[in-house]
Design a protein around this motif. Structure first.
Motif, mmCIF file in Angstrom:
data_model
loop_
_atom_site.group_PDB
_atom_site.id
_atom_site.type_symbol
_atom_site.label_atom_id
_atom_site.label_comp_id
_atom_site.label_asym_id
_atom_site.label_seq_id
_atom_site.Cartn_x
_atom_site.Cartn_y
_atom_site.Cartn_z
ATOM 1 N N THR A 93 0.830 -1.200 0.000
ATOM 2 C CA THR A 93 0.000 0.000 0.000
ATOM 3 C C THR A 93 0.870 1.257 0.000
ATOM 4 O O THR A 93 0.649 2.182 -0.789
ATOM 5 N N VAL A 94 1.865 1.289 0.882
ATOM 6 C CA VAL A 94 2.707 2.478 1.000
ATOM 7 C C VAL A 94 3.501 2.699 -0.292
ATOM 8 O O VAL A 94 3.523 3.804 -0.841
ATOM 9 N N VAL A 95 4.125 1.633 -0.802
ATOM 10 C CA VAL A 95 4.954 1.785 -2.002
ATOM 11 C C VAL A 95 4.096 2.201 -3.198
ATOM 12 O O VAL A 95 4.393 3.188 -3.881
ATOM 13 N N SER A 96 2.997 1.484 -3.435
ATOM 14 C CA SER A 96 2.246 1.775 -4.663
ATOM 15 C C SER A 96 1.540 3.126 -4.575
ATOM 16 O O SER A 96 1.493 3.868 -5.548
ATOM 17 N N MET A 97 1.031 3.483 -3.385
ATOM 18 C CA MET A 97 0.362 4.780 -3.272
ATOM 19 C C MET A 97 1.370 5.914 -3.291
ATOM 20 O O MET A 97 1.111 6.969 -3.874
ATOM 21 N N GLY A 98 2.514 5.714 -2.673
ATOM 22 C CA GLY A 98 3.543 6.750 -2.652
ATOM 23 C C GLY A 98 4.030 7.083 -4.049
ATOM 24 O O GLY A 98 4.036 8.251 -4.463
ATOM 25 N N VAL A 99 4.423 6.051 -4.786
ATOM 26 C CA VAL A 99 4.913 6.272 -6.146
ATOM 27 C C VAL A 99 3.818 6.891 -7.010
ATOM 28 O O VAL A 99 4.059 7.837 -7.767
ATOM 29 N N ALA A 100 2.595 6.382 -6.859
ATOM 30 C CA ALA A 100 1.491 6.873 -7.680
ATOM 31 C C ALA A 100 1.206 8.346 -7.403
ATOM 32 O O ALA A 100 0.971 9.126 -8.323
ATOM 33 N N LEU A 101 1.254 8.726 -6.129
ATOM 34 C CA LEU A 101 0.975 10.124 -5.782
ATOM 35 C C LEU A 101 2.042 11.035 -6.379
ATOM 36 O O LEU A 101 1.728 12.086 -6.953
ATOM 37 N N LEU A 102 3.299 10.608 -6.273
ATOM 38 C CA LEU A 102 4.393 11.397 -6.850
ATOM 39 C C LEU A 102 4.175 11.601 -8.350
ATOM 40 O O LEU A 102 4.264 12.717 -8.869
ATOM 41 N N LEU A 103 3.845 10.518 -9.036
ATOM 42 C CA LEU A 103 3.639 10.601 -10.484
ATOM 43 C C LEU A 103 2.413 11.449 -10.817
ATOM 44 O O LEU A 103 2.424 12.227 -11.774
ATOM 45 N N ALA A 104 1.371 11.322 -10.002
ATOM 46 C CA ALA A 104 0.143 12.078 -10.278
ATOM 47 C C ALA A 104 0.378 13.572 -10.092
ATOM 48 O O ALA A 104 -0.091 14.389 -10.894
ATOM 49 N N VAL A 105 1.112 13.935 -9.054
ATOM 50 C CA VAL A 105 1.412 15.349 -8.824
ATOM 51 C C VAL A 105 2.251 15.889 -9.978
ATOM 52 O O VAL A 105 2.026 17.007 -10.460
ATOM 53 N N ALA A 106 3.195 15.066 -10.454
ATOM 54 C CA ALA A 106 4.032 15.503 -11.574
ATOM 55 C C ALA A 106 3.181 15.688 -12.838
ATOM 56 O O ALA A 106 3.329 16.669 -13.554
ATOM 57 N N VAL A 107 2.284 14.751 -13.097
ATOM 58 C CA VAL A 107 1.453 14.843 -14.302
ATOM 59 C C VAL A 107 0.494 16.032 -14.221
ATOM 60 O O VAL A 107 0.173 16.666 -15.221
ATOM 61 N N ASP A 108 0.059 16.339 -12.997
ATOM 62 C CA ASP A 108 -0.885 17.434 -12.802
ATOM 63 C C ASP A 108 -0.279 18.786 -13.222
ATOM 64 O O ASP A 108 -0.996 19.727 -13.520
ATOM 65 N N ARG A 109 1.039 18.892 -13.215
ATOM 66 C CA ARG A 109 1.707 20.134 -13.651
ATOM 67 C C ARG A 109 1.722 20.271 -15.159
ATOM 68 O O ARG A 109 1.931 21.355 -15.687
ATOM 69 N N MET A 110 1.573 19.137 -15.849
ATOM 70 C CA MET A 110 1.732 19.146 -17.298
ATOM 71 C C MET A 110 0.462 19.636 -17.978
ATOM 72 O O MET A 110 -0.633 19.222 -17.600
ATOM 73 N N LEU A 111 0.611 20.476 -18.946
ATOM 74 C CA LEU A 111 -0.569 20.900 -19.679
ATOM 75 C C LEU A 111 -0.734 20.075 -20.947
ATOM 76 O O LEU A 111 -1.778 19.521 -21.208
ATOM 77 N N ARG A 112 0.366 20.001 -21.712
ATOM 78 C CA ARG A 112 0.248 19.362 -23.016
ATOM 79 C C ARG A 112 0.563 17.870 -22.992
ATOM 80 O O ARG A 112 -0.073 17.085 -23.648
ATOM 81 N N SER A 113 1.581 17.501 -22.182
ATOM 82 C CA SER A 113 2.078 16.127 -22.296
ATOM 83 C C SER A 113 1.399 15.152 -21.341
ATOM 84 O O SER A 113 1.758 13.985 -21.288
ATOM 85 N N SER A 114 0.378 15.611 -20.592
ATOM 86 C CA SER A 114 -0.171 14.729 -19.560
ATOM 87 C C SER A 114 -0.826 13.478 -20.147
ATOM 88 O O SER A 114 -0.737 12.401 -19.585
#
Lengths: 282, 292
Positions: free
Chosen positions: B81-102
């Protein structure tokens, strides 16, 4: 974007690229292994670039399979998986729609009880009732059959809830108009509800197809006849070699073939897939 | 509630019949049987059985193996739970910054959802294979002798990685949806007030994401506890020395391989109570926040 910070955007790209690499790594390694010959694994480490045996390995697996492991050709196993996945997806959608229709559009005694009986399936995953479920299926003579592979997995509380929600949002005026025009309940179901829930059905189909294709424990238990092996359950039988090393290049070719159809469905129908996922879970 | 309904008494039962039949035959009846068997002691062929009351449950709680399996399950479920949610949250926050490439990134990140747990297990098992795998080769360079066939820790790490890898895409999608639901005006207001990106994340984004996080927490625990059977079976088979024998795997192993039906049934009943508890939590706390 709130403010322009090139440094942060760069970092975000870096994180995402690292994520994509981590996510893709095992599949790349498996793909490389599946293009190699048996002797490439003797030296100790696997090369990181594809070899020349791609077509040969895949053709071997699809046509003849790994006969030493007692598994049938992968082509047959993929066909079995396809039958199982389609039966589960179509079956679940059909019976869930009918029961959601009954619950939303009729008032009858024990309606609440029927709803609870369906709800309870949420709490009984196959993993917690394995032995008795196996006994029931064996008792019904369904071992080694397509019915045995799919029927016990067809009931679905989440799909019923989803269609219930969809039907609740359909305006009463439509039903009234249909009734004034003299449409009976089944005509209303076929001519109004079915077309209106078409995208929900498609979205759910994507999710359920993957669910059915990826089943492991159930097919492993109830198929002892190689004719009915599914590819996901069969792959373990190939990798389990009693003495000596598994034939890695062939096992990995099978792994790639096993993930190809569901992955293709997710990528090809991404919009429907996300819709189905978010709607059924919430 | 619908105002307009059809007046028919027989038809609704006909419509419900397939669903109810399957539910009774394959869900409720076997669950009842599991409860019945949990109070019996049966021989392997099911010919003789005698009522033993709660002795199967007492036996489990006295068994070092079962307590070990509970401990292993907790460690495993929390790690996944910790590993998969942690990595996923990091990636989701990063994607949320993207406008075009998300969209491109999302496509590249979601497909592991479709990989069967058994196949995910085989893939990582191959990567970590002590003789031909690539990871033991790399780890050897830094002086770590990897062998999940002997080391309990290595085996646990292997099953956690394989299970978490598959679940990242799922968590990612829900986190992205959760982030997009947060009104941009809130974060903009904070930015005007001078809050930096890190501060904004912890003071605004993360608290507002808590319904999603809580929902995913429950879903991930259920996933790790019940749906990772295939990962365990295709990699470690519960070994070495019971190190990865999670509760779901033990039910199967004791019931089918060990032929100890009473104990296996008692374990099923305990697992059922856990699923019921998790489902109730999910519906009480999660469904309340979702408007229908």
């Amino acid at each position: 974007m709130i403010e322009n910070r090139p440094g942060l955007s760069f970092l975000a790209h870096l994180v995402l690229i690292a994520g994509v690499v981590i996510v893709a790594l095992p599949v790349w390694v498996a793909f490389v292994a599946s293009t190699r010959g048996a002797t490439d694994f003797m030296s100790g480490t696997i090369p990181m670039w594809p070899g020349p045996h791609l077509i040969e390995n895949y053709r071997t697996m699809l046509d003849t399979g790994l006969s030493t492991s007692g598994t049938p050709p992968v082509g047959l196993m993929m066909f079995n998986s396809l039958v199982m996945a389609l039966s589960i997806a179509i079956g679940k959608i059909a019976i869930s729609m009918l029961s959601a229709f009954a619950i939303v559009y009729f008032r009858f005694p024990f309606r609440g009880l029927a709803f609870w009986c369906i709800f309870i399936t949420l709490m009984l995953p196959v993993e917690v009732r394995i032995v008795p479920s196996f006994q029931v299926v064996a008792g019904l003579g369904l071992l080694n059959s397509y019915a045995g592979l799919s029927l016990p997995l067809i009931a679905s509380a989440t799909a019923t809830f989803l269609f219930r929600q969809v039907f609740m949002t359909i305006p009463d005026e439509l039903t009234e108009a249909a009734r004034i025009d003299g449409a009976g309940p089944m005509k209303f179901f076929r001519d109004i509800l079915l077309p209106l829930s078409r995208t929900n059905m498609a979205a759910l189909f994507v999710i359920l197809f993957i669910y059915g294709w990826n089943q492991y424990l159930w097919p492993l238990l109830i198929t002892t006849d190689a004719q009915y092996y599914t590819i996901v359950a069969g792959i373990k039988r190939m990798a389990d070699v009693v003495d000596g090393l598994p034939q890695w290049h062939l096992v990995m070719a099978t792994a790639i073939l096993a993930m190809l159809p569901p992955v293709a469905v997710v990528i090809g129908m991404q919009r429907l897939f996300v819709k189905g996922l978010v709607e059924t879970e919430k | 509630m619908k105002r307009t309904i059809f007046n028919n008494q027989l038809l609704p039962w006909l419509l419900l019949a397939p669903q109810l039949a399957i539910t009774f035959i394959f869900f409720i009846w076997p669950a009842g049987q599991a409860i019945r068997q949990s109070f019996l002691r049966e021989d392997a062929f099911g010919i003789n059985s005698s009522f033993v009351g709660l002795r199967n449950f007492h036996g489990l709680l006295d068994s070092a193996q079962y307590l070990n399996s509970m401990k292993v399950t907790v460690i495993f479920a929390v790690s996944v739970t910790v590993v998969s949610m942690g990595v996923a949250l990091l990636l989701a926050v990063a994607v949320d910054r993207m406008l075009r490439s998300s969209r491109v990134y999302t496509t590249l990140l979601v497909w592991p959802y479709a990989v069967a747990p058994a196949v995910a297990g085989i893939l990582w098992w191959f990567i970590f294979n002590p003789t031909v795998g690539i990871m033991p080769y790399i780890l050897d360079v830094i002086g770590y002798d990897w062998n999940h066939n002997r080391s309990k820790t290595d085996a646990m790490i292997l099953v956690v990685i394989a299970s978490a890898w598959k679940q990242i895409s799922y968590n990612f999608l829900f986190f992205v949806a959760g982030l997009q639901a947060i009104p941009a005006s809130l974060r903009e207001a904070a930015a005007i007030d001078g809050a930096g990106p890190v501060r904004r994340f912890f003071d605004i984004t993360f608290p507002l994401l808590s319904p999603t996080t809580f929902f995913l927490l429950v879903v991930n625990i259920v996933y790790a506890m019940f749906e990772t059977f295939a990962v365990i079976d295709s990699t470690t088979g519960g070994g070495p020395a019971q190190a990865t024998n999670i509760m779901v795997y033990k039910v199967y192993f004791d019931g089918f391989i060990g032929q100890n039906l009473g104990s296996s049934a008692a374990q099923s009943v305990i697992l059922m109570m856990i699923v019921i508890a998790l489902t109730v939590i999910q519906f009480r706390y999660v469904e309340k926040r979702v408007e229908y």
